[in-house]
Design an enzyme around this catalytic site. Structure first.
Site, mmCIF file in Angstrom:
data_model
loop_
_atom_site.group_PDB
_atom_site.id
_atom_site.type_symbol
_atom_site.label_atom_id
_atom_site.label_comp_id
_atom_site.label_asym_id
_atom_site.label_seq_id
_atom_site.Cartn_x
_atom_site.Cartn_y
_atom_site.Cartn_z
ATOM 1 N N HIS A 155 -13.199 3.210 9.284
ATOM 2 C CA HIS A 155 -12.407 2.049 8.862
ATOM 3 C C HIS A 155 -12.932 1.479 7.540
ATOM 4 C CE1 HIS A 155 -9.649 -1.324 10.564
ATOM 5 N NE2 HIS A 155 -9.575 -1.268 9.252
ATOM 6 N N ARG A 164 -3.545 0.687 11.394
ATOM 7 C CA ARG A 164 -4.391 0.081 12.421
ATOM 8 C C ARG A 164 -4.394 0.978 13.641
ATOM 9 N NH1 ARG A 164 -5.636 -5.437 11.088
ATOM 10 N NH2 ARG A 164 -6.844 -5.522 13.016
ATOM 11 N N ARG A 187 11.484 -0.624 7.821
ATOM 12 C CA ARG A 187 12.535 -1.358 8.530
ATOM 13 C C ARG A 187 13.722 -1.635 7.630
ATOM 14 N NH1 ARG A 187 9.339 -6.329 11.089
ATOM 15 N NH2 ARG A 187 8.410 -6.195 9.022
ATOM 16 N N GLU A 205 -11.471 1.229 18.399
ATOM 17 C CA GLU A 205 -12.622 1.419 17.506
ATOM 18 C C GLU A 205 -13.630 0.275 17.688
ATOM 19 O OE1 GLU A 205 -11.236 -0.364 13.247
ATOM 20 O OE2 GLU A 205 -10.255 1.522 13.800
ATOM 21 N N ILE A 232 0.837 -1.202 0.000
ATOM 22 C CA ILE A 232 0.000 0.000 0.000
ATOM 23 C C ILE A 232 0.871 1.250 0.000
ATOM 24 C CG2 ILE A 232 -1.749 1.288 1.283
ATOM 25 C CD1 ILE A 232 -2.770 -1.461 2.308
#
Length: 341
Positions: free
Chosen positions: A287, A240, A178, A269, A157
């Site tokens: 979401h 998230r 990373r 949420e 994404i």
């Protein structure tokens, strides 16, 4: 007698029909959010379950549901599943990566633009009947074209966002991950450049967060990190809940330490921090980044593909005897010495 599987939330009829060719399907047509005790009750005797990101699959549930052999999620994120506990019991786990990449990137870019150009504020202003004249500084926001896009998390994404920014809007792309991407991939993303997290925060005009949630990324963006951003910068969060400290973000927005934010995910949420709800300079959505009809159908079909393959059923893009297409633990050995599949 057909094996029994449970579908934990309402899905498309075509997906249920596919699964009914091989299984006795217990489908949640009412789309109720089952408490954990009810989920355990529904899973009694079931060999498989199709879930979303909202169901928790942990060691106590697995112990209470000894027949369970496959947990197949139609989401990408899997922090709601204890994969180690599943592997120890020989339970296959799968998710649904890939099929939602472009749709989610579309939505993330739309949120970023809405925050930058103050679209939410302007629409509410108009709907309240407050628009009476044009003004040179009326909802003047920040430009997207030619600015610096910061991508935190350069997976599928993140790369899709970088392509949109660099190739479509002439943005300079900076990213933190990373590990650094190969040079040819960076070049294909419009010359994307790896930088440290601190440099990313300082350089980005528009920061988009797409890292997975884990204990190591909990509150990765908090008060100290927000303090390094430009006062004119925006923050867009489509990863998230828990990656961003929502209380710290609300304070930064309220005090003008950053210009605006756009959030599709939240800590705890569907509850949303009350301070965020009260702020004008934040765009809030429930979401829904992957919520195009075609993509949600593809996500559900991929979960069904995994369920069919995991439980030995042919069809749906997976042939009998082949591993599930997007298994997360198929290669792991379980405690009693057997393969998970």
């Amino acid at each position: 007698m057909k094996p029994r599987v449970v579908i934990a939330r309402r899905v498309f009829p075509a997906v249920i029909e596919r699964l009914q060719t091989r299984f006795d399907v217990d489908a949640n047509d009412a789309d109720e959010v089952w408490p954990q005790a009810q989920l355990i009750q529904r899973l009694q005797g079931a060999t498989g379950v199709l879930i979303t990101s909202g169901e928790r699959i942990d060691a106590p549930l697995l112990a209470a549901c000894p027949a369970l052999r496959a947990v197949c999620s139609m989401a990408v994120g899997h922090d709601n599943i204890d994969i180690a506990a599943c592997s120890a019991r020989g339970v296959l786990v799968s998710n649904a990566p890939g099929v939602l990449t472009e749709t989610t990137a579309d939505f993330g870019f739309a949120l970023m633009m809405a925050a930058a150009r103050r679209i939410g504020e302007a629409e509410r202003f108009l709907r309240r009947g407050e628009w009476s004249r044009w003004g040179v500084d009326l909802f003047a926001g920040g430009d997207v074209h030619g600015s610096t896009l910061g991508v935190l998390g350069m997976g599928r994404i993140g790369q899709a966002l970088a392509r949109r920014g660099a190739l479509g809007f002439g943005m300079a792309v900076r990213y933190h991950n990373r590990s650094r991407l190969p040079a040819d991939m960076e070049a294909a993303l419009g010359g994307a450049r790896w930088v440290s997290l601190n440099d990313l925060l300082r350089q980005a005009d528009h920061l988009v967060i797409v890292v997975p949630y884990s204990p190591s990324t909990h509150h990765l963006i908090g008060e100290a990190e927000l303090g390094q951003m430009k006062s004119t910068a925006t923050l867009t969060h489509i990863a998230r809940g828990g990656v961003v400290d929502d209380a710290a973000l609300a304070a930064a927005l309220r005090e003008g330490r950053i210009a605006a934010a756009a959030l599709d995910v939240f800590e705890g949420e569907p509850a949303v921090h009350a301070d965020l709800l009260a702020l004008p300079n934040v765009v809030l959505t429930p979401h829904m980044a992957s919520a195009s009809a075609a993509t949600r159908l593809a996500m559900a079909h991929l979960a069904a593909d995994n369920l069919l393959a995991a439980l030995g059923g042919p069809g749906g893009g997976s042939q009998a005897g082949q591993p599930p297409p997007t298994a997360l633990n198929a290669a792991e050995r379980v405690a009693h010495g057997k393969q998970v599949i």
